[in-house]
Design an enzyme around this catalytic site. Sequence first.
Site, mmCIF file in Angstrom:
data_model
loop_
_atom_site.group_PDB
_atom_site.id
_atom_site.type_symbol
_atom_site.label_atom_id
_atom_site.label_comp_id
_atom_site.label_asym_id
_atom_site.label_seq_id
_atom_site.Cartn_x
_atom_site.Cartn_y
_atom_site.Cartn_z
ATOM 1 N N CYS A 112 0.818 -1.232 0.000
ATOM 2 C CA CYS A 112 0.000 0.000 0.000
ATOM 3 C C CYS A 112 0.844 1.271 0.000
ATOM 4 C CB CYS A 112 -0.947 0.004 1.197
ATOM 5 S SG CYS A 112 -2.087 -1.382 1.162
ATOM 6 N N HIS A 249 -3.265 6.951 2.055
ATOM 7 C CA HIS A 249 -3.712 5.634 1.601
ATOM 8 C C HIS A 249 -5.057 5.340 2.264
ATOM 9 C CE1 HIS A 249 -4.165 1.470 0.983
ATOM 10 N NE2 HIS A 249 -3.871 1.140 2.218
ATOM 11 N N ASN A 279 -10.178 -0.264 -0.231
ATOM 12 C CA ASN A 279 -8.711 -0.181 -0.172
ATOM 13 C C ASN A 279 -8.145 -0.748 -1.477
ATOM 14 O OD1 ASN A 279 -5.985 -0.646 0.258
ATOM 15 N ND2 ASN A 279 -6.249 -1.361 2.361
HETATM 16 O O1 UT7 Z 1 -3.819 -1.351 3.508
HETATM 17 C C1 UT7 Z 1 -2.743 -1.718 4.334
HETATM 18 C C2 UT7 Z 1 -3.024 -1.350 5.703
HETATM 19 N N1 UT7 Z 1 -4.259 -1.940 6.124
HETATM 20 C C3 UT7 Z 1 -4.866 -1.454 7.142
HETATM 21 O O2 UT7 Z 1 -4.408 -0.491 7.704
HETATM 22 C C4 UT7 Z 1 -6.096 -2.174 7.628
HETATM 23 C C5 UT7 Z 1 -6.202 -1.996 9.099
HETATM 24 N N2 UT7 Z 1 -7.254 -2.782 9.731
HETATM 25 C C6 UT7 Z 1 -8.578 -2.569 9.561
HETATM 26 O O3 UT7 Z 1 -8.996 -1.757 8.778
HETATM 27 C C7 UT7 Z 1 -9.498 -3.309 10.467
HETATM 28 O O4 UT7 Z 1 -8.722 -3.990 11.439
HETATM 29 C C8 UT7 Z 1 -10.432 -4.324 9.762
HETATM 30 C C9 UT7 Z 1 -11.477 -3.591 8.957
HETATM 31 C C10 UT7 Z 1 -9.638 -5.246 8.862
HETATM 32 C C11 UT7 Z 1 -11.169 -5.142 10.826
HETATM 33 O O5 UT7 Z 1 -11.881 -4.274 11.691
HETATM 34 P P1 UT7 Z 1 -11.702 -4.363 13.279
HETATM 35 O O6 UT7 Z 1 -12.617 -3.378 13.855
HETATM 36 O O7 UT7 Z 1 -10.236 -4.199 13.591
HETATM 37 O O8 UT7 Z 1 -12.190 -5.811 13.586
HETATM 38 P P2 UT7 Z 1 -11.417 -6.992 14.341
HETATM 39 O O9 UT7 Z 1 -10.461 -7.644 13.406
HETATM 40 O O10 UT7 Z 1 -10.905 -6.516 15.676
HETATM 41 O O11 UT7 Z 1 -12.608 -7.972 14.609
HETATM 42 C C12 UT7 Z 1 -13.711 -7.588 15.474
HETATM 43 C C13 UT7 Z 1 -14.827 -8.589 15.276
HETATM 44 C C14 UT7 Z 1 -14.348 -10.039 15.271
HETATM 45 O O12 UT7 Z 1 -15.349 -10.839 15.860
HETATM 46 P P3 UT7 Z 1 -15.221 -11.336 17.394
HETATM 47 O O13 UT7 Z 1 -13.958 -12.124 17.448
HETATM 48 O O14 UT7 Z 1 -15.174 -10.072 18.198
HETATM 49 O O15 UT7 Z 1 -16.467 -12.147 17.591
HETATM 50 C C15 UT7 Z 1 -14.268 -10.376 13.819
HETATM 51 O O16 UT7 Z 1 -14.407 -11.759 13.569
HETATM 52 O O17 UT7 Z 1 -15.428 -8.379 13.984
HETATM 53 C C16 UT7 Z 1 -15.449 -9.611 13.275
HETATM 54 N N3 UT7 Z 1 -15.345 -9.332 11.862
HETATM 55 C C17 UT7 Z 1 -16.429 -9.146 11.090
HETATM 56 N N4 UT7 Z 1 -17.735 -9.151 11.362
HETATM 57 C C18 UT7 Z 1 -18.582 -8.925 10.358
HETATM 58 C C19 UT7 Z 1 -14.238 -9.203 11.104
HETATM 59 N N5 UT7 Z 1 -14.579 -8.946 9.819
HETATM 60 C C20 UT7 Z 1 -15.944 -8.913 9.793
HETATM 61 C C21 UT7 Z 1 -16.873 -8.682 8.785
HETATM 62 N N6 UT7 Z 1 -18.169 -8.693 9.100
HETATM 63 N N7 UT7 Z 1 -16.495 -8.441 7.508
#
Ligand code: UT7
Length: 331
Positions: A112, A249, A279
């Site tokens: 990225c 980004h 993204n």
């Molecule tokens: O481009 C290069 C750099 N990339 C980035 O900077 C990306 C950075 N990260 C993010 O944007 C976020 O971490 C994500 C969008 C990828 C994920 O969001 P989050 O708020 O950090 O979610 P998380 O990974 O902490 O997960 C929270 C919960 C989990 O469920 P439990 O374990 O709490 O029951 C995940 O399984 O959300 C769940 N989850 C989803 N639920 C519904 C993860 N993805 C999804 C989804 N729909 N698509």
Amino acid sequence: MGRSAVVAGLGAWTPPRVVTNDMLAAELDTSDEWIRTRTGIDRRHVVDPGTSTGHLATEAGRRALESAGTARVDLVVLATSTPDRPCPATAPVVAARLGLAGVGAFDVAAVCTGFVYALATAAGLIGTSVADSVLVIGADTFSTITDPADRTTRVVFGDGAGAVVLRAGDDEQPGALRGFDLGSDGNGVDLITVAAGGSEHREADADGWFRMAGAQVFAQAVRRMSESVRTSLTRVGWTGDDVDLVVPHQANVRILDACARDLGIPTERVAKNIDRVGNTVAGSIPLALADAATRGVLKPDARVVLTGFGGGLTWGSTALTWPDITAAYDD
Ligand code: UT7
């Protein structure tokens, strides 16, 4: 005055197929509400089978050349981490499709942050008179490497490409790229990765899909982009108050808002098009630039900072005063 790389044209392109959050929710355990509130994304563009990164790069490159009013450059640099083939690089075929067979052409892989790394590379080659003009493209098709069953990555990424033409000029004219900051930390290699397919993991059962440790990456993205913007600002002698538009980004709208807070820059002065494209990895910054320019958010003489963060881990920034050019981009 010193010799500098100056932005002379800007173009961008996304493939026509649009995938909405509801379409993903019909296939995966997710919802439009979760995707909007956790990422800021409403929809993204996705390639059809048969369309590759090289096609996107060619479309964006053609538009950047049109915007610059030229058919010729000395060099083509393509930032991508989804090349058409593991070997060779994709830039030569893009150059050939643009009628530029014969010029130097190579890929830059910094995920990225790739577009910022490619700008820095091109600026260095212009600064040392290796080239007088460079087409710098950022293009990726992460829909081809995300696991169709992985809701944590599939909802985030979209396909797209953007490009600029850089020409030799002087460092005080609008469009001159200044204050580059580049960084990396390979200790984070596993946080954003495709483990298989390279020389390291050749076993048949290795994971060939893209994987991202989202929450860990989130914190790093905010810290690294904010620090990098501060470093670039110091190098050009600007403060946050001097900045008209930060073009980051587009990783996650919550990351963009957190960076704005960290930098003390109002969120209205941060370019955002993630809602419509997701993204798009190396395509992200030039697509956000083209979106801001065509919507009139980005005006000539605006003070702009570009910043990226991604796999590697890598990060980087550069600053410029926006030139009087017309971007070629149909949203
Ligand atoms: O481009 C290069 C750099 N990339 C980035 O900077 C990306 C950075 N990260 C993010 O944007 C976020 O971490 C994500 C969008 C990828 C994920 O969001 P989050 O708020 O950090 O979610 P998380 O990974 O902490 O997960 C929270 C919960 C989990 O469920 P439990 O374990 O709490 O029951 C995940 O399984 O959300 C769940 N989850 C989803 N639920 C519904 C993860 N993805 C999804 C989804 N729909 N698509």
